[in-house]
Enzyme design. Structure first.
Site, mmCIF file in Angstrom:
data_model
loop_
_atom_site.group_PDB
_atom_site.id
_atom_site.type_symbol
_atom_site.label_atom_id
_atom_site.label_comp_id
_atom_site.label_asym_id
_atom_site.label_seq_id
_atom_site.Cartn_x
_atom_site.Cartn_y
_atom_site.Cartn_z
ATOM 1 N N GLU A 36 0.824 -1.207 0.000
ATOM 2 C CA GLU A 36 0.000 0.000 0.000
ATOM 3 C C GLU A 36 0.864 1.266 0.000
ATOM 4 O O GLU A 36 0.549 2.246 -0.681
ATOM 5 C CB GLU A 36 -0.935 0.002 1.214
ATOM 6 C CG GLU A 36 -2.077 -0.983 1.120
ATOM 7 C CD GLU A 36 -3.040 -0.651 -0.008
ATOM 8 O OE1 GLU A 36 -3.328 0.538 -0.219
ATOM 9 O OE2 GLU A 36 -3.496 -1.586 -0.687
ATOM 10 N N CYS A 191 -11.707 2.161 -15.090
ATOM 11 C CA CYS A 191 -12.115 3.563 -14.877
ATOM 12 C C CYS A 191 -10.870 4.430 -14.740
ATOM 13 O O CYS A 191 -10.637 5.087 -13.724
ATOM 14 C CB CYS A 191 -13.001 3.658 -13.633
ATOM 15 S SG CYS A 191 -13.863 5.239 -13.476
ATOM 16 N N CYS A 198 -15.529 2.344 -20.490
ATOM 17 C CA CYS A 198 -16.885 2.204 -19.946
ATOM 18 C C CYS A 198 -17.584 0.943 -20.444
ATOM 19 O O CYS A 198 -18.428 0.370 -19.748
ATOM 20 C CB CYS A 198 -17.712 3.440 -20.268
ATOM 21 S SG CYS A 198 -17.059 4.963 -19.519
ATOM 22 N N CYS A 201 -16.956 -1.852 -18.026
ATOM 23 C CA CYS A 201 -17.222 -1.573 -16.611
ATOM 24 C C CYS A 201 -18.446 -2.335 -16.124
ATOM 25 O O CYS A 201 -19.526 -2.232 -16.723
ATOM 26 C CB CYS A 201 -17.410 -0.073 -16.398
ATOM 27 S SG CYS A 201 -17.765 0.362 -14.677
ATOM 28 N N CYS A 207 -23.788 4.648 -13.702
ATOM 29 C CA CYS A 207 -22.760 5.689 -13.603
ATOM 30 C C CYS A 207 -23.280 7.034 -14.119
ATOM 31 O O CYS A 207 -23.661 7.164 -15.293
ATOM 32 C CB CYS A 207 -21.518 5.273 -14.383
ATOM 33 S SG CYS A 207 -20.189 6.488 -14.323
#
Length: 348
Positions: A36, A191, A198, A201, A207
């Site tokens: 992370e 995204c 799109c 997605c 959206c």
């Protein structure tokens, strides 16, 4: 699962998500934490070799805490944003001193450690322990800003408050580790900042940005300001053996605590600088090709000067040393300095 967004995202993740990232096997708190931190402002494909090299050398929190700073910075060298490595090191030592050698399970205590913060702490607890914790990294901000049609720069306090609410609403109680990886994967691979896919997605149907053709507008960028330019002259001082003089940078500021080349603002002061600090009666320098290094907040124009055959009388303090060309991997060097020194060796 009550939230349709999370359900669709998890179904997509099962088919298309990233399941073989090195920090997922095993997905320990230490490995998740390290990944992370490395992934902050850095793409997965860049991080993977650094992660693998780091955990091979420092496989757990105790070994990281016991390592000296130069070793940690050397493993990080080239990854950039070096405060991340220094904070990682400080946090490991704090865990050894105050948390019985482990990362704390309490989110507030975890978020309070150097370099972690709320979203990273949540990602660690969600992925390593399966706790229901919402995250809000850059990829998630972009996904949620578009899906909900949230205007405003995501770094602004008011905008973040709205996005945190949405992040919590969508985070499921089950499979939270997979969901956390899924929403990060969606932002990183579908995204995306430019040219979002799109058509691929799994949540495109709901959206707002897709419905209203706002994909190129949301999330709104940070208000722009002029990128300032700074200039410096780097002194490449090489002795008869081909070793290069290095100085450790100050504990704060750019490249803090890394080993780098001596610098002067004014090239006419180079000889005086070397004589005063190191007793080097500098030979006549040769100008090398200038180069530009871009930071997130300014542009640095660098003019290198090469001093060959230098002899010193007192390069002996803890923050100065002669560096053998074969030891580049042993020290934390800023990426442009490492590149410059390697180019000089190749041209000899």
């Amino acid at each position: 699962m009550s939230d349709a967004f999370a359900g669709a995202l998890l179904a997509w993740y099962d088919r298309h998500g990233r399941h073989d990232l090195p920090w997922q096997h095993p997905r320990t708190p230490y490995r998740v934490w390290l990944s992370e931190i490395m992934l902050q402002q850095t793409q997965v494909r860049t991080v993977i070799p650094y992660f693998e090299r780091f955990v091979a050398a420092l496989p757990d929190l105790a070994s990281l805490a016991a390592a000296d700073e130069d070793a940690v910075l050397a493993l990080w060298s080239g990854l950039g944003y070096y405060s991340r490595a220094r904070n990682l090191h400080r946090a490991a030592r704090l865990c050894m001193e105050t948390h019985a050698g482990d990362l704390p399970r309490d989110i507030d205590a975890l978020a309070a450690l150097p370099g972690i913060g709320r979203s990273t702490a949540a990602a660690i607890l969600a992925q390593a322990h399966g706790e229901r914790q919402a995250i809000l990294d850059g990829n998630v901000k972009r996904v949620l800003a578009r899906w909900h049609g949230v205007s405003g720069w995501p770094g602004a306090t008011a905008t973040q408050r709205v996005l945190w609410t949405h992040a919590d609403e969508h985070t499921p109680a089950l499979r939270v580790a997979d969901y956390t990886q899924a929403i990060m994967d969606l932002g990183a691979t579908v995204c995306t900042r430019s040219r979002p896919r799109c058509d691929a997605c799994p949540v495109a149907g709901g959206c707002v940005a897709r419905r209203d053709n706002l994909g190129a507008v949301l999330p709104q960028p940070k208000p722009r300001r002029t990128m300032p330019t700074r200039r410096t002259t780097m002194l490449v001082v090489r002795d008869a053996c081909g070793r290069v003089l290095l100085e450790r940078r100050p504990p704060t500021g750019v490249w803090a605590r890394l080993w780098s080349l001596p610098e002067v603002d004014d090239a006419t002061m180079a000889a005086a600088r070397l004589l005063e600090r190191h007793g080097i009666a500098a030979p006549t320098p040769r100008a090398l090709a200038p180069f530009v290094h871009m930071f997130s907040h300014y542009r640095l124009d660098v003019t290198p000067l090469l001093f060959e055959g230098a002899r010193a009388t007192r390069v002996a303090d803890a923050d100065a040393r002669w560096h053998d060309a074969n030891d580049h991997a042993a020290l934390g060097l800023p990426a442009p300095v490492r590149k410059l020194l390697m180019q000089l060796e190749e041209s000899r």
